[in-house]
Design an enzyme around this catalytic site. Sequence first.
Site, mmCIF file in Angstrom:
data_model
loop_
_atom_site.group_PDB
_atom_site.id
_atom_site.type_symbol
_atom_site.label_atom_id
_atom_site.label_comp_id
_atom_site.label_asym_id
_atom_site.label_seq_id
_atom_site.Cartn_x
_atom_site.Cartn_y
_atom_site.Cartn_z
ATOM 1 N N SER B 196 0.850 -1.185 0.000
ATOM 2 C CA SER B 196 0.000 0.000 0.000
ATOM 3 C C SER B 196 0.896 1.250 0.000
ATOM 4 O O SER B 196 1.722 1.399 -0.898
ATOM 5 C CB SER B 196 -0.957 -0.047 1.187
ATOM 6 O OG SER B 196 -1.998 0.885 1.023
ATOM 7 N N ASP B 265 -17.363 -14.955 -13.068
ATOM 8 C CA ASP B 265 -16.538 -15.926 -12.341
ATOM 9 C C ASP B 265 -15.986 -17.009 -13.256
ATOM 10 O O ASP B 265 -14.877 -17.507 -13.063
ATOM 11 C CB ASP B 265 -17.357 -16.536 -11.185
ATOM 12 C CG ASP B 265 -16.505 -17.352 -10.235
ATOM 13 O OD1 ASP B 265 -15.279 -17.451 -10.457
ATOM 14 O OD2 ASP B 265 -17.054 -17.901 -9.262
ATOM 15 N N ASP B 268 -12.245 -17.391 -16.031
ATOM 16 C CA ASP B 268 -10.925 -18.002 -15.845
ATOM 17 C C ASP B 268 -10.960 -19.518 -15.946
ATOM 18 O O ASP B 268 -9.951 -20.189 -15.723
ATOM 19 C CB ASP B 268 -10.316 -17.568 -14.505
ATOM 20 C CG ASP B 268 -11.230 -17.868 -13.323
ATOM 21 O OD1 ASP B 268 -12.110 -18.741 -13.447
ATOM 22 O OD2 ASP B 268 -11.075 -17.224 -12.270
ATOM 23 N N ASP B 272 -15.469 -20.548 -9.001
ATOM 24 C CA ASP B 272 -14.971 -20.853 -7.664
ATOM 25 C C ASP B 272 -15.038 -19.644 -6.735
ATOM 26 O O ASP B 272 -14.407 -19.638 -5.673
ATOM 27 C CB ASP B 272 -13.523 -21.359 -7.742
ATOM 28 C CG ASP B 272 -12.584 -20.308 -8.326
ATOM 29 O OD1 ASP B 272 -13.074 -19.263 -8.803
ATOM 30 O OD2 ASP B 272 -11.362 -20.517 -8.310
ATOM 31 N N ILE B 274 -13.767 -16.794 -7.320
ATOM 32 C CA ILE B 274 -12.549 -15.980 -7.462
ATOM 33 C C ILE B 274 -12.389 -15.580 -8.920
ATOM 34 O O ILE B 274 -12.427 -16.424 -9.813
ATOM 35 C CB ILE B 274 -11.310 -16.780 -7.012
ATOM 36 C CG1 ILE B 274 -11.435 -17.173 -5.538
ATOM 37 C CG2 ILE B 274 -10.030 -15.980 -7.251
ATOM 38 C CD1 ILE B 274 -10.410 -18.199 -5.084
ATOM 39 N N ASP B 417 -8.493 -6.233 -4.776
ATOM 40 C CA ASP B 417 -8.190 -5.046 -3.970
ATOM 41 C C ASP B 417 -9.333 -4.041 -4.074
ATOM 42 O O ASP B 417 -9.672 -3.587 -5.165
ATOM 43 C CB ASP B 417 -6.873 -4.427 -4.469
ATOM 44 C CG ASP B 417 -6.306 -3.393 -3.509
ATOM 45 O OD1 ASP B 417 -7.090 -2.647 -2.886
ATOM 46 O OD2 ASP B 417 -5.065 -3.320 -3.391
ATOM 47 N N HIS B 457 -6.819 -6.036 -0.441
ATOM 48 C CA HIS B 457 -5.779 -5.015 -0.335
ATOM 49 C C HIS B 457 -4.672 -5.506 0.600
ATOM 50 O O HIS B 457 -4.849 -5.535 1.806
ATOM 51 C CB HIS B 457 -6.371 -3.706 0.177
ATOM 52 C CG HIS B 457 -5.382 -2.586 0.187
ATOM 53 N ND1 HIS B 457 -4.721 -2.163 -0.943
ATOM 54 C CD2 HIS B 457 -4.915 -1.809 1.195
ATOM 55 C CE1 HIS B 457 -3.909 -1.181 -0.634
ATOM 56 N NE2 HIS B 457 -3.995 -0.947 0.654
#
Lengths: 546, 546
Positions: B196, B265, B268, B272, B274, B417, B457
């Site tokens: 950060s 989702d 990719d 899942d 993510i 993030d 983040h």
Amino acid sequence: MKFLGLLFAADACASVSDLLAPRQDLGAIGEATCTEIGKNLAIENVTVNIAEYLPAGSNITLSQDYNLPTCGYKFVVNPVDMCRLAMRVETSNQSEITLEAWLPTNWTGRFLSTGNGGLSGCIQYPELAYTVGLGFATVGGNNGHNGTSGQAFYNNLDIVHDFADRSIHTGVVVGKEITAQYYGCPHKKSYFVGCSTGGRQVFKAVQSYPEDFDGVVAGAPAFSFIALLAWSGHFYPIFGDPGNSKYVPAATWTAIHEEVLKQCDGIDGVVDGILEDPSLCNFRPEAMLCSGDNTNSTTCLTPDQAGAVREAYSDYYGADGKLIYPKIQPGGEQVAARMMYTNGPFPYTSDWYKYVVYKLSFNSSPGNPDWDPKTFSIADYAAAFAQNPFNIDTWDGDLSAFQNRGGKVLSYHGEQDGIISSLNSPRYYNHVSRTMGKTSDELDDFYRLFRVGGMGHCYGGDGTSFLGQQGSSFAGDLDPQNNVVMRIVDWIENGNAPETITGKKYVNGVVAQGVELVRNHCKYPLRNVCIDPANYTKAEAWACIV
Amino acid sequence: MKFLGLLFAADACASVSDLLAPRQDLGAIGEATCTEIGKNLAIENVTVNIAEYLPAGSNITLSQDYNLPTCGYKFVVNPVDMCRLAMRVETSNQSEITLEAWLPTNWTGRFLSTGNGGLSGCIQYPELAYTVGLGFATVGGNNGHNGTSGQAFYNNLDIVHDFADRSIHTGVVVGKEITAQYYGCPHKKSYFVGCSTGGRQVFKAVQSYPEDFDGVVAGAPAFSFIALLAWSGHFYPIFGDPGNSKYVPAATWTAIHEEVLKQCDGIDGVVDGILEDPSLCNFRPEAMLCSGDNTNSTTCLTPDQAGAVREAYSDYYGADGKLIYPKIQPGGEQVAARMMYTNGPFPYTSDWYKYVVYKLSFNSSPGNPDWDPKTFSIADYAAAFAQNPFNIDTWDGDLSAFQNRGGKVLSYHGEQDGIISSLNSPRYYNHVSRTMGKTSDELDDFYRLFRVGGMGHCYGGDGTSFLGQQGSSFAGDLDPQNNVVMRIVDWIENGNAPETITGKKYVNGVVAQGVELVRNHCKYPLRNVCIDPANYTKAEAWACIV
């Protein structure tokens, strides 16, 4: 193959027939009627210059007699027996349109308007021939001036008005009246098929003249017109001329296209030279930076060039921090390079700013005689948008009047479009969605957008671009699934709304050599993915997913 | 598991040891040395306030004695025997930093600086504890002021200077000297691990103090700092306060997150929860428009809200038409909502504009007493960027001095993030690429960026976020493949550059409950795709592709 049924079989105008039905006995419809209407047509502001009955296969020689805009067309062949009318229609005391109406003897009862392209100025004769051949009573106008330049706009807002919307609307009013007089009964359904500027004209009608049409096909629309022209013109200050450190020559754009494919072709599930959804492609020009391994200036980029290329693929924002126009999508860069990146100022932009925004005459007065397209900036856009003559921007988001009268919009945009960003069609769709407060499921009732992977601007490109959207993309297939003109008819008349539209690609682009690819194009916001890469040439290998 | 070898086995400073080797006979290093250096340290501008030798496991109670910034930390435990020094270091006649140096008895010969966060003002005690436990002689400073507010900046540019770069650099100079004096020999390699604001500090050092560090780990960097603060502050004028028609409450953001997953989702390769590469997700808020089917105001959006949400996910451009800061990526919206969308003005932005840009005192003088974060605009950003005090923006693209001295950068950014856009790290990477004229293959020599799918983040989020990047994301795994701190050591000392970095996710976030997911994170510009969805929890099910 599926054919559309007869529209008016039991109608009072029983003589009109479906385009595919055997020719009916047409009684008085024929040469005499054509001559008669040419002589005696009495519509205000209309002067008929040509009235000729033409048997199918006539070779119509186009000349500039009667102010006809030939625009490079030397002749056109009418595929069916028809009456051809060519007219002058005054639109004000300092403007007029040239209008043709082609009235097929074997009429389906359907009326259709063709559109225009660019800043022209050209009757789209091939589209008149295509649609009259499908049995429509078809009109096409010159959009208020002749030729492809915007010079006619100089100091004549009436001509701008014709270009913005009056030419099309006038052609529809006149054309419908002529149709009714010629056939002795009015049209039953009214259609508009256009692409590019024609696509904008379609949406202008939907937004502002909702009664003009029942069903419309809008390809690659040039809406948000002021923004589009600014965007088209903003590339020249980015790249400049040969010799500029940021200039990227045409050969390098070929290498860039290869790199685009390298980075993104597989995202849709198969490497086939076609980006089905380039909005998933975050192209990285930095991958092409000249390095020890690659110093060939036609295949590598200097840092300055890479920065310019990245800028060219970026959204275009104005001084108020708001989006002016979305980025061009990767895929169509070779066309974009030829049109906007490598050959000096984009002519339509220059014309619009010279002849409308700053009203520069050839003698540089009045206006700003020093205006130089190389200095084009977002300040110029702001000046142009403040004018927005006759709301030519064509960005109204409330289409409820059109929806409420039963109108339907079938829109398509080639994802390899190198002239009009194919992201602008989803942008408008979402604008309508928010303005009307309707989800996709609800918009489906009357407005469907199809993203055509691999299609260029209105036609062509590397994908399956034969959709029957215009004469040059028609290979005789009248199945509504494969022909968007027949599809809009089927939607309006039979309620068969499109879930997908199917395109074909022919070997070497030549119909006679056979079909190379068949692919269904998905209704936005669905995207096309290959679920069976081994059979990617077949429609069944693809699926539309969320 | 792979361990790093001993660094200085045959060195003149033979008493220093690898962190994992058995404790060596350290001779004089110990309590007496600690007391001695506390009494007699003679470095200009440095006053030692605390010098205490602490056996492993000591419970260090933190108080505000000696101006130590507790920042909510009540105590911290040192994992190894060490000497703790706490100092005051004057940086000008109106500024000073508070600095701690933690010197492990079992030293590896390595020096390390910790960083800071937000606008603080806080010594990162947990990071001191983590890294001293790994055998580094570790320093941490308060960045020139105490606490999380920017109030200290008001009318004191020296404190801004400390915050911009002087605190870190001073801590390094002082810390290295203390290290040499304490151990009787200088450090061999110098490291910086920050996230950060700490990530910005890392890049500030790389850009402007290339001699300070050999290897650096930069997480979620707050570089393009002026732009970041503007971006963080621009959401409040978009959404406003509860009651505003565009305000979107926190509960709705949970529904938005669900919709993001629904739309993206699977891109990719596996559903899942993510998004491995959210840059491929073109989120459509219009899908959530309230309709007949969905009128629940916590799961649907009004048109005004949908427009605001779309704006929030858009790139942020300035009055000159140039990108200020890239859009936030879909995925981290729940955190972003809490931090920036639903709770009034973003405090760091308000502080920066009040205390630096417009220098408003609490009594509203001097400056513009009427400045209201609700009116924040791109004009405010322009004013701030014109100042850019001490080049705090931290956006220089030429890292050749750092590269040339053998420095290495390992950067990572969580793709979930919700505070700093994870698109800004690739943007900087590409900026460096163009500035230095180096392709990825060439940058690989010294600068590698990893996009960490599903990490929030700096840590947390839904993905495999245990990378050893900080104490709270360390589960005892010292294998450089699984620990970015050990990886930068391995890269610097053994030349083992990272191809991927491997993250772990623990059941319920609790290490003791066992590993739930293991995933390799790809080196930019590669992206992570699942090639074996049935085994998506395993690293082997994923591949990094172009």
